[in-house]
Design a protein around this motif. Structure first.
Motif, mmCIF file in Angstrom:
data_model
loop_
_atom_site.group_PDB
_atom_site.id
_atom_site.type_symbol
_atom_site.label_atom_id
_atom_site.label_comp_id
_atom_site.label_asym_id
_atom_site.label_seq_id
_atom_site.Cartn_x
_atom_site.Cartn_y
_atom_site.Cartn_z
ATOM 1 N N SER A 241 -1.355 -0.905 12.328
ATOM 2 C CA SER A 241 -0.464 -0.175 11.519
ATOM 3 C C SER A 241 0.723 -1.037 10.890
ATOM 4 C CB SER A 241 0.208 1.044 12.547
ATOM 5 O OG SER A 241 1.137 2.033 11.844
ATOM 6 N N PHE A 242 1.162 -1.852 11.467
ATOM 7 C CA PHE A 242 2.376 -2.585 10.975
ATOM 8 C C PHE A 242 1.874 -3.622 9.693
ATOM 9 C CE2 PHE A 242 4.057 -7.061 11.072
ATOM 10 C CZ PHE A 242 5.640 -6.566 11.109
ATOM 11 N N GLU A 243 0.504 -3.981 9.799
ATOM 12 C CA GLU A 243 0.080 -4.773 8.633
ATOM 13 C C GLU A 243 -0.284 -3.675 7.474
ATOM 14 O OE1 GLU A 243 -3.146 -7.132 10.342
ATOM 15 O OE2 GLU A 243 -1.697 -8.681 10.911
ATOM 16 N N ARG A 244 -0.813 -2.527 7.799
ATOM 17 C CA ARG A 244 -1.124 -1.766 6.864
ATOM 18 C C ARG A 244 -0.011 -1.239 6.072
ATOM 19 N NH1 ARG A 244 -3.859 1.469 9.789
ATOM 20 N NH2 ARG A 244 -2.669 2.867 10.504
ATOM 21 N N PHE A 245 1.184 -0.961 6.700
ATOM 22 C CA PHE A 245 2.520 -0.690 5.936
ATOM 23 C C PHE A 245 2.815 -1.548 5.018
ATOM 24 C CE2 PHE A 245 7.008 -1.020 5.341
ATOM 25 C CZ PHE A 245 7.313 0.010 4.551
ATOM 26 N N LEU A 246 2.706 -2.971 5.429
ATOM 27 C CA LEU A 246 3.032 -3.904 4.541
ATOM 28 C C LEU A 246 2.076 -4.096 3.328
ATOM 29 C CD1 LEU A 246 4.089 -6.720 6.987
ATOM 30 C CD2 LEU A 246 5.550 -5.159 6.022
ATOM 31 N N THR A 247 1.168 -3.894 3.561
ATOM 32 C CA THR A 247 0.028 -3.785 2.298
ATOM 33 C C THR A 247 0.324 -2.767 1.528
ATOM 34 O OG1 THR A 247 -1.822 -4.758 3.774
ATOM 35 C CG2 THR A 247 -2.390 -3.749 1.709
ATOM 36 N N THR A 248 0.570 -1.793 1.993
ATOM 37 C CA THR A 248 1.101 -0.485 1.184
ATOM 38 C C THR A 248 2.328 -0.635 0.403
ATOM 39 O OG1 THR A 248 0.302 1.286 2.913
ATOM 40 C CG2 THR A 248 1.949 1.813 1.408
ATOM 41 N N LEU A 249 3.201 -1.388 0.961
ATOM 42 C CA LEU A 249 4.429 -2.038 0.266
ATOM 43 C C LEU A 249 4.251 -2.714 -0.798
ATOM 44 C CD1 LEU A 249 7.666 -2.332 0.385
ATOM 45 C CD2 LEU A 249 7.440 -4.286 1.812
ATOM 46 N N ASP A 250 3.383 -3.678 -0.615
ATOM 47 C CA ASP A 250 2.785 -4.682 -1.977
ATOM 48 C C ASP A 250 2.267 -3.775 -2.963
ATOM 49 O OD1 ASP A 250 3.899 -7.037 -0.931
ATOM 50 O OD2 ASP A 250 2.078 -7.545 0.196
ATOM 51 N N GLU A 251 1.251 -2.786 -2.615
ATOM 52 C CA GLU A 251 0.390 -2.235 -3.575
ATOM 53 C C GLU A 251 1.635 -1.101 -4.278
ATOM 54 O OE1 GLU A 251 -3.571 -1.992 -1.342
ATOM 55 O OE2 GLU A 251 -2.282 -0.422 -1.036
ATOM 56 N N THR A 252 2.474 -0.604 -3.452
ATOM 57 C CA THR A 252 3.356 0.443 -4.251
ATOM 58 C C THR A 252 4.318 -0.474 -5.335
ATOM 59 O OG1 THR A 252 3.450 1.662 -2.260
ATOM 60 C CG2 THR A 252 5.167 1.812 -3.852
ATOM 61 N N VAL A 253 4.900 -1.433 -4.945
ATOM 62 C CA VAL A 253 5.630 -2.491 -5.715
ATOM 63 C C VAL A 253 4.752 -2.630 -7.121
ATOM 64 C CG1 VAL A 253 6.722 -4.479 -6.051
ATOM 65 C CG2 VAL A 253 6.939 -3.284 -3.852
ATOM 66 N N ASP A 254 3.595 -3.170 -6.940
ATOM 67 C CA ASP A 254 2.846 -3.448 -8.115
ATOM 68 C C ASP A 254 2.396 -2.242 -8.927
ATOM 69 O OD1 ASP A 254 2.715 -6.043 -7.176
ATOM 70 O OD2 ASP A 254 0.592 -5.735 -6.039
ATOM 71 N N ARG A 255 2.177 -1.072 -8.370
ATOM 72 C CA ARG A 255 1.899 -0.137 -9.102
ATOM 73 C C ARG A 255 3.066 0.493 -9.760
ATOM 74 N NH1 ARG A 255 0.334 2.706 -5.319
ATOM 75 N NH2 ARG A 255 2.142 4.043 -5.050
#
Length: 355
Positions: A241-255
């Motif tokens: 779950s921890f790593e999934r949030f950090l991936t979501t953070l990167d994807e959100t910033v890029d979008r």
């Protein structure tokens, strides 16, 4: 144990300024204290302090941090009956100098009594409260550690802690005069708001909590802001779950960058690896027995909080966190009872003399 000496040691310690990133004066004090007590004393390149006394059997490390939160300069400690407090204008600094005072009293007892004990290595780190902590850089052949640094009633043993990541997102847009050229600007604050709105925040699952705690940006109300920065964190008992949030953070910033024409840098700041130690582990049993030997019934607790124990476990030094009895830490109402100081000293003394 000399209770009056223990109290005086603690009072002397909290009078020394040591807010995060400014621990050098206190570090020097601890080096001098170590020399007086006959320990081998040294500092590493990161400012961590080491005090070592040889002994028999398996070595044990005692660790905590030297730094305090703000307002932590000019502390004026006062003894009020059963408690030690500040004068109300600052914190007390018992987080984590209560544990350090107990460690020094233990070293003093060992020197005076000549009692057989394990090899004891005291390690004291910097920047645990704010900034980039240094405990992960501690190097030692001793791979078992007890960390007295939990502001809850004495007797708690914490063998599990979450993963934690503090991060920063710095967004860069394009400034224009809003009344006449608004649509030509690249609004860094609006991009930040969009990112924050899109991120999962709060208790996002049974293991994980995320938060945005700081946001800054803009210079004038009439200008489309060119820059904005926000900082947040993620705490989770689940690595997935921890790593999934950090991936979501990167994807959100890029979008959002693509939508607003901004650029953004995601920077990872403080990181704490999670850990879980079985209660049947010999180190846990050692701490449990030490508490029982001084008539304290151990209580096992789990908190969504991180300490040096996270960093040390991640660095290969098995570490158990214990409570110190400090109350209202990080506030001007912080206090610690004399009884708690005595109990922590008794527990640590038992740990280092059980060979």
């Amino acid at each position: 144990m000399n209770s009056n000496r223990l109290i005086q040691t603690f009072v002397n310690m909290v009078r020394i300024n040591s807010e995060s990133s400014n621990e050098s004066e206190f570090a020097d004090f601890m080096m001098k204290t170590g020399n007086i007590l006959g320990t081998k004393s040294w500092k590493d390149a990161y400012g961590n302090v080491y005090l070592f006394v040889d002994g028999k059997g398996d070595g044990i490390m005692l660790n905590t941090h030297m730094d305090t939160v703000s307002p932590g300069n000019g502390i004026n400690p006062r003894v009020h009956g059963e408690y030690i407090t500040s004068d109300g204008s600052t914190i007390l600094g018992a987080d984590s100098k209560a544990g350090i005072a107990a460690m020094v009293e233990v070293l003093t007892i060992l020197k005076e009594s000549g009692r057989t004990h394990r090899p004891v290595l005291i390690t004291l780190s910097c920047n645990e409260e704010v900034g980039i902590p240094t405990a992960q850089h501690i190097v030692s052949d001793i791979k078992l550690c007890v960390v007295p640094d939990r502001g809850t009633p004495v007797g708690e043993i914490i063998t599990e802690a979450p993963y934690a990541q503090v991060y920063e997102v710095a967004i860069h847009g394009e400034a224009v005069y809003a009344p006449t050229h608004y649509k030509h600007g690249k609004h860094a604050i609006m991009a930040a708001v969009e990112m924050i709105k899109a991120l999962p925040l709060g208790d996002i699952d049974e293991y994980t909590t995320t938060n945005i705690g700081i946001i800054t940006g803009g210079r004038m109300t009439s200008m489309v802001p060119e820059d904005c920065v926000f900082k947040g964190n993620c705490y989770s008992f689940s690595k997935e779950s921890f790593e999934r949030f950090l991936t979501t953070l990167d994807e959100t910033v890029d979008r959002v960058n693509e939508r607003y024409g901004t650029t953004a840098q995601v920077r990872m700041l403080e990181y704490f690896g999670g850990y879980k130690i079985d209660r049947a582990d010999p180190l846990v049993k050692l701490v449990d027995t030490a508490m029982r030997n001084v008539q304290i019934d151990p209580v096992y607790q789990v908190y969504k909080a991180v300490t040096n124990a996270n960093l040390l476990n991640d660095a290969g030094i098995k570490s158990v966190l214990i409570s110190t009895g400090v109350e209202n830490q990080h506030t001007v109402n912080e206090r610690v009872s004399i009884r708690s100081l005595e109990q922590i000293t008794q527990i640590l003394q038992e740990i280092v003399t059980m060979t």
